[in-house]
Design an enzyme around this catalytic site. Structure first.
Site, PDB file in Angstrom:
ATOM      1  N   LYS A 122      -1.241 -14.522   1.248  1.00  9.79           N
ATOM      2  CA  LYS A 122      -0.473 -14.486   0.394  1.00  9.79           C
ATOM      3  C   LYS A 122       0.420 -15.605  -0.026  1.00  9.79           C
ATOM      4  O   LYS A 122       0.525 -16.208  -1.206  1.00  9.79           O
ATOM      5  CB  LYS A 122       0.335 -13.395   0.330  1.00  9.79           C
ATOM      6  CG  LYS A 122      -0.247 -11.682   0.378  1.00  9.79           C
ATOM      7  CD  LYS A 122       0.511 -10.745   0.719  1.00  9.79           C
ATOM      8  CE  LYS A 122       0.086  -9.369   0.494  1.00  9.79           C
ATOM      9  NZ  LYS A 122       1.028  -8.361   0.572  1.00  9.79           N
ATOM     10  N   THR A 125      -2.289  -7.982  -2.748  1.00  9.54           N
ATOM     11  CA  THR A 125      -2.208  -6.568  -1.786  1.00  9.54           C
ATOM     12  C   THR A 125      -3.267  -6.834  -0.544  1.00  9.54           C
ATOM     13  O   THR A 125      -4.307  -7.572  -0.729  1.00  9.54           O
ATOM     14  CB  THR A 125      -2.577  -5.351  -2.686  1.00  9.54           C
ATOM     15  OG1 THR A 125      -2.456  -4.549  -1.517  1.00  9.54           O
ATOM     16  CG2 THR A 125      -3.861  -5.396  -3.265  1.00  9.54           C
ATOM     17  N   PHE A 185     -17.532   8.531   6.723  1.00 14.67           N
ATOM     18  CA  PHE A 185     -17.169   7.514   5.561  1.00 14.67           C
ATOM     19  C   PHE A 185     -17.376   5.991   5.947  1.00 14.67           C
ATOM     20  O   PHE A 185     -16.978   5.826   7.261  1.00 14.67           O
ATOM     21  CB  PHE A 185     -15.941   7.923   5.033  1.00 14.67           C
ATOM     22  CG  PHE A 185     -15.660   6.750   4.184  1.00 14.67           C
ATOM     23  CD1 PHE A 185     -15.971   6.947   2.719  1.00 14.67           C
ATOM     24  CD2 PHE A 185     -14.660   5.545   4.388  1.00 14.67           C
ATOM     25  CE1 PHE A 185     -15.435   5.858   1.986  1.00 14.67           C
ATOM     26  CE2 PHE A 185     -14.056   4.712   3.572  1.00 14.67           C
ATOM     27  CZ  PHE A 185     -14.470   4.811   2.254  1.00 14.67           C
ATOM     28  N   ASP A 225       3.575  -7.537  -4.402  1.00 14.05           N
ATOM     29  CA  ASP A 225       2.892  -6.555  -3.529  1.00 14.05           C
ATOM     30  C   ASP A 225       2.360  -5.101  -4.342  1.00 14.05           C
ATOM     31  O   ASP A 225       2.964  -5.039  -5.277  1.00 14.05           O
ATOM     32  CB  ASP A 225       3.585  -6.184  -2.314  1.00 14.05           C
ATOM     33  CG  ASP A 225       2.965  -5.443  -1.195  1.00 14.05           C
ATOM     34  OD1 ASP A 225       1.609  -5.391  -0.953  1.00 14.05           O
ATOM     35  OD2 ASP A 225       3.757  -4.561  -0.694  1.00 14.05           O
ATOM     36  N   ASP A 263       7.869  -5.462  -0.382  1.00 17.26           N
ATOM     37  CA  ASP A 263       8.674  -4.764   0.792  1.00 17.26           C
ATOM     38  C   ASP A 263       8.471  -4.694   1.974  1.00 17.26           C
ATOM     39  O   ASP A 263       9.086  -4.173   3.058  1.00 17.26           O
ATOM     40  CB  ASP A 263       8.899  -3.221   0.324  1.00 17.26           C
ATOM     41  CG  ASP A 263       7.527  -2.550   0.325  1.00 17.26           C
ATOM     42  OD1 ASP A 263       7.427  -1.352   0.534  1.00 17.26           O
ATOM     43  OD2 ASP A 263       6.254  -3.213   0.359  1.00 17.26           O
TER      44      ASP A 263
END
Length: 1151
Positions: free
Chosen positions: A760, A664, A528, A388, A780
């Site tokens: 993942k 990630t 944005f 990660d 984590d």
């Protein structure tokens, strides 16, 4: 465990109803979670099932049952039962201890406190006591205990901010907003009178979807979407308090739904061992059948004699009886002691990991923890590491590090940073002034009227004004709350340089520029988005001028620069330098507007915000029309702080031939920046970026890249592959998977971005099954649990994102850098220890018990044993039990300093060359040869019998005791030959085992009739120990056995020297030589270089635009997009001159 599997079929939910303030009608899943294997009631049946599912244990249970049949067992009734019970008890104690630790870890999570409304009052309860329908109150910084619908909050417009990095890995905060119908409900009375129900979908694993309806009495139904839902595992940020109604608890929460089924993990070594035990069982059957055939042949040949045996005719019943006898006779060929030996050895190895001070993070007093000991040797065989990013490689802390203003770069004080880094290596996420912007030259240029003074002033003013940050004043201190960590870092950086953002009001912001208070009127916020890659703000300056400030990616700013803009080339060079360091860069620019230009644009803007169809695109076109002819001010460089020693650790692991993939949930730009910081990417490395919107497009771009690689496909090249979650969904399709995997395996670095937890786990599973390599996943957060459980070895980081990853891991460490020692030292050592222990246990069992076969040849296959029955049973339990323990606990291939200095040594264990089927059977054949020598040499020595001094003649047991003694001596000395690092425990195990047997032999043969045991052994010790033949064979027979092994080992180490022998030779010369002898070190480093399979430089002409060959510019910016409330609405809802709404509970309650 079935309840932990994702509800993959929950796309079309049936729905559930939750009644408000009616707890008795809400009967759903409890909120407690468990990662433990056993409960008090399930332990015994489940433990016995798991133990007897092991082939060896089931076999010994079968032998134990056979031994209870009268007149069948030649070795007695209890010689197998007792060792089996010992094994089960020891293994059971180990399982209980390990599972107790899991229960304690679960208890920490389930026993966290939260506040709920019960009986018209706020009460403090444990997380596990939270029920569906409860109204929960959470305060700033708390993790949320369950999935709930937001009712109200302390913030304007009933909004709140949550950190979701624990779920999706993204660093920016998410905005959630309560329904207007419930936003005013804040007091106990209002909440207690809340009446109605919530109808929503059944639990599912989709983080970004939620469909529900709120039915309040006497009001119209109100739709509830994902913008009103707060998920378990998220953390409340920048919000004083929130209130929410719980809709899902425990294993029905969304992040627990994303957990995959917890697999029963077994190491590769264990699987090979179990398979060879089956082969040994087949060999045992063959030996038994051969012995039965031998018995038939012998009885047929000697049918007439000897007459005194009184044989009857041989029939099928006799054949079956003989078969059982020989199975029991040879059953010890299966190493029953191996199982309990490995259990104890691995448990002690796990304790060494737990006690390792080098993996003790003193900042929070957290030690490494082996949550299971079954995979210790697997740590030494890892080939693919899946990591990660957020919280694992990084600290999730942004700091303003460097900047470029008017062509001058500031903040480049690397020497100071290096010195500062030494001071707190134990605190990877500690941020001090040394790690933030620290260059006095900038303020000196400003104060000394440098020609760039006005640029510096405008640059710092832009940082203070162009953002969505909210200041909070507590006395004289100002803290900043922001959904974007990048914006918070820039505002804090400007504050340190004397430009302080002090006040936000709905229509203005106030700053203090070097003590001078300036107020800017906010006219418009040009939001944005990932498509725009920039954010602008139109203000009226204190002087009354109209000005547009903009910050964004260099690619979009540069194409909008005015021809009169200065310092363009210099800033571009600085951007490239920042990017190579892995810093997150933004360009900043401005343009002064005329009143006419602004009024004309404002008309266009007001029209755009009323458009119904394609409003977002229309707005972006409107923004684009005024964002032009910028004047460049410079660039900022923000550091996403890495944990301590992450680049060095990754470099070391790469030298150890471990491939590292970063998985990630964060944005692609952020992942690329971190990859540069970690040295996974280099400036010249071509980057294949896969961003496709369909299966066909994905298949086409992957196929094209595979064709471009040609013969280099499938070989590791100096390439990087970068893919997002949407494309990965297509890349893992059955039609494309093989090509994608070939492309990925051809790249030195793989970055997978924007992945869901299930993606993942899926990519780890694909590599695990298709490549057939040992995988390790480290993370984590809750979003890492799936891949941690799917990988062969799962490592959890004991970080700031809760305990779920740690609780579901096999090993837990406090920092990513500890992975270096965990793998390169503990992994390599444990692999050597476990494999040598297994090989030795096979060897010593085959040596002793094949002798029964040789004896059967000379006793007419009668089933007679040559050794006393309890001596047979105690062979593994006492007399040869210590050498395998010393091999499994204290063996070292070389020192930890050498293993860390030369990571290439890891490849010895990684390749598995020292333990495989070939090596195991070479050891077994060697044992058979030794058993042949150990039987026939003493047998020939006593072939003509002998008369002792007392006049007694010898019997079969006299020969058996000779042979048994020589076996003990031989196998103990063989352990010495296998030992690479001698210590006091090794000496005690080898010489002590020999002395224990001799002492036992002397005492045991004199017990009867004082102790009614082993009458056939009476006097054997006194006869053998005084016999010169015994002592002659004591020295000669073991030497004859082992001389071949000594010769082979000497020839191999002389003619076929490996890197390990080179390093061990250096170590044997002394530590000083290892550290200072440059000649020997150069020699070893030359060997290292020859053995290093460096990635091939990539000289490929890519014929598609998916490959980026240019220099990196480092753009990255985290900001919430398309939230329930726009950025402009958000900033205009705050007035920091007014006090926030008061808390709705007393401080006494919180205490």
């Amino acid at each position: 465990m079935g309840w932990r599997q994702s509800l993959q079929g929950a796309d079309v939910p049936m729905g559930r109803t939750i009644y408000l303030n009616e707890p008795l009608r809400n009967a759903f899943c409890e909120n407690s979670i468990s990662t433990a294997k056993y409960s008090m009631w399930s332990f015994l049946p489940r433990y016995l099932y798991l133990q007897f599912s092991k082939t060896a244990n089931a076999f010994f249970l079968f032998i134990t049952i056979l031994q209870q049949i009268p007149d069948v067992s030649p070795t007695g009734k209890y010689t197998t039962l007792v060792p089996l019970l010992v094994i089960l008890v020891i293994s059971g104690i180990k399982e209980i201890v390990e599972d107790y630790k899991r229960h304690m870890a679960d208890k920490l999570v389930n026993s966290k406190n939260t506040i709920v409304l019960r009986q018209n009052a706020w009460q403090m309860i444990l997380w596990k006591e939270v029920n569906v329908g409860d109204i929960v109150k959470a305060t700033n910084g708390q993790f949320l205990p369950a999935d709930m619908v937001l009712i109200s909050s302390s913030e304007p417009q009933a909004t709140c901010f949550v950190a979701t990095s624990n779920l999706d890995g993204e660093t920016n905060l998410k905005i959630r907003q309560a329904l207007s119908e419930t936003a005013t409900m804040k007091t106990e009375k209002q909440l207690s009178n809340l009446s109605g129900k919530i109808k929503c979908e059944e639990p599912n694993f989709h983080f970004n979807s939620f469909a529900g309806t709120l039915y309040l009495n006497e009001k119209s139904p109100i739709s509830i979407g994902p913008d009103q839902v707060l998920l378990r595992g998220t953390q409340l940020k920048n919000t004083e308090w929130i209130l929410g109604i719980v809709v899902y608890t425990g294993f029905e929460t969304k992040f627990m739904q994303n957990a995959v089924k917890s697999p029963l993990k077994r190491s590769k070594v264990e699987k090979v061992t179990n398979m060879q035990i089956l082969v040994l069982f087949l060999l045992l059957l063959v030996m038994s059948l051969v012995s039965c055939v031998g018995a038939i042949y012998w009885k047929d040949r000697y049918r007439a004699e000897p007459w005194y045996i009184g044989k009857s005719d041989y029939d099928y019943h006799s054949f079956g009886f003989d078969l059982l006898v020989f199975i029991i006779l040879y059953h010890n060929l299966i190493p029953i002691s191996l199982l309990v030996t490995l259990e104890i050895v691995k448990y002690i190895q796990a304790l060494f990991i737990n006690w390792d001070e080098d993996m003790h993070f003193k900042g929070s007093n957290v030690y490494a923890m082996a949550r299971t000991s079954n995979l210790n040797e697997e740590l030494g065989q890892v080939e693919y590491l899946f990591s990660d990013k957020t919280g694992t490689l990084t600290c999730n802390v942004m700091t303003f590090k460097k900047c470029s203003i008017a062509g001058i770069t500031y903040g480049d004080l690397s020497s100071k940073s290096d010195d500062g880094a030494k001071g707190f290596s134990q605190s990877p996420c500690f941020i001090s002034d040394t790690y933030e912007f620290n260059d006095p030259a900038l303020l000196q240029n400003f104060e000394n009227d440098h020609p760039t003074k006005e640029y510096i002033k405008e640059f710092l003013t832009l940082l203070c004004v162009c953002h969505t940050v909210v200041p909070e004043r507590e006395g004289n201190n100002i803290s900043y709350q922001a959904s974007s960590p990048d914006e918070a870092a820039l505002v804090k950086g400007a504050k340190k340089l004397g430009f302080v953002f002090t006040t936000r009001m709905p229509n203005s912001v106030t700053i203090e520029a070097m003590g001078e208070e300036l107020t800017f009127e906010i006219l418009n916020v040009l939001e944005f988005s990932s498509n725009r890659k920039r954010m602008s703000i139109i203000v009226r300056t204190p002087e009354g001028r109209l000005r547009l400030y903009c910050k964004g990616a260099d690619s979009v700013i540069y194409e909008r620069l005015s021809e009169n803009s200065l310092f363009v080339e210099e800033t571009l060079v600085h951007l490239e330098n920042f990017a190579k360091e892995g810093l997150r860069t933004l360009c900043v620019a401005y343009i002064d507007l005329t009143e006419i230009e602004y009024e004309q644009w404002l008309v266009m803007y007001k029209k755009a915000i009323t458009v119904v169809k394609d409003r977002m695109k229309t707005l972006e076109d409107c923004y684009d029309s005024i964002e032009k002819k910028f004047l460049l001010l410079g660039a900022t460089a923000i550091e996403d702080r890495l944990q301590a020693r992450v680049p060095e650790t990754i470099t070391s692991l790469l030298k150890a031939n471990i491939k590292i993939w970063v998985l990630t949930g964060d944005k692609q730009e952020t992942a690329i920046n971190i990859a540069y910081s970690c040295k996974l990417l280099s400036g010249q490395m071509p980057r294949i970026q896969l961003n496709a919107n369909s299966l066909e497009a994905t298949q086409q771009v992957i196929s094209q890249n595979c064709q471009d690689l040609g013969a280099l496909l499938g070989k590791e090249n100096d390439l990087a592959l970068i893919i997002d979650g949407k494309t990965l969904k297509y890349a893992l399709h059955v039609e494309v998977r093989k090509c994608f995997l070939n492309l990925a395996l051809s790249c030195r670095t793989v970055l997978c971005c924007r992945l869901s937890p299930l993606q993942k786990a899926e990519i780890v599973d694909v590599v695990k099954k298709q490549v057939k390599a040992i995988t390790l996943a480290i993370g984590d957060g809750a979003n890492d649990v799936g891949m941690i459980q799917t990988a062969h070895v799962g490592v959890g980081i004991s970080g700031n994102e809760g305990m779920l990853a740690t609780n579901n891991s096999d090993y837990a460490i406090a920092q990513f850098s500890y992975l270096e020692k965990l793998l390169l030292v503990h992994g390599a050592w444990n692999y050597f220890r476990v494999t040598k222990c297994i090989l030795y246990c096979f060897y010593k069992n085959v040596v002793l018990y094949i002798i029964e076969l040789w004896f059967a040849i000379v006793n007419g296959f009668s089933g007679q044993i040559i050794f006393e029955r309890w001596c047979i049973s105690l062979y593994n339990v006492i007399f040869t039990s210590l050498p395998p323990f010393t091999l499994g606990i204290f063996e070292r291939c070389c020192s930890q300093e050498s293993l860390l200095r030369y990571p290439q040594l890891y490849r010895i264990s990684q390749t598995g060359d020292i333990f495989n089927i070939k090596v195991l059977w070479i050891q077994c054949i060697n044992a058979i040869v030794h058993s042949f020598i150990l039987f026939w040499l003493p047998a020939k020595m006593l072939e003509h019998d002998m008369v002792l001094q007392s006049g007694y003649t010898t019997d079969y047991l006299f020969l058996g005791n000779f042979i048994y003694t020589y076996v003990v001596v031989t196998v103990c000395l063989k352990a010495g030959l296998e030992t690479m690092s001698w210590n006091k425990f090794t000496h005690f195990a080898i010489w002590g085992s020999i002395m224990i047997w001799l002492g036992f032999f002397a005492v045991y043969s004199s017990l009867w009739p004082t102790v009614p045991v082993a009458p056939e052994m009476t006097g054997q010790g006194s006869m053998a120990l005084v016999c010169p033949h015994f002592w002659l064979g004591f020295f000669i027979v073991p030497i004859v056995c082992l001389i071949q092994n000594v010769a082979w080992k000497s020839i191999r180490n002389t003619c076929h020297r490996t890197l390990l022998e080179e390093v061990r030779e250096m170590e044997s010369s002394g530590v000083q030589v290892l550290r200072r002898d440059s000649v020997q070190r150069s020699k070893v480093e030359e060997v290292n270089l020859q053995r290093s399979a460096s990635p091939r430089p990539c000289h490929v002409i890519f014929r598609n635009n998916s490959v980026d060959l240019g220099a990196p510019h480092g753009y990255a910016f985290s900001q919430v997009e398309r939230a329930v409330i726009s950025q402009e609405e958000l900033v205009r809802s705050y007035d920091t001159t007014k006090n926030k709404p008061q808390k709705t509970f007393s401080s006494a309650t919180l205490e």
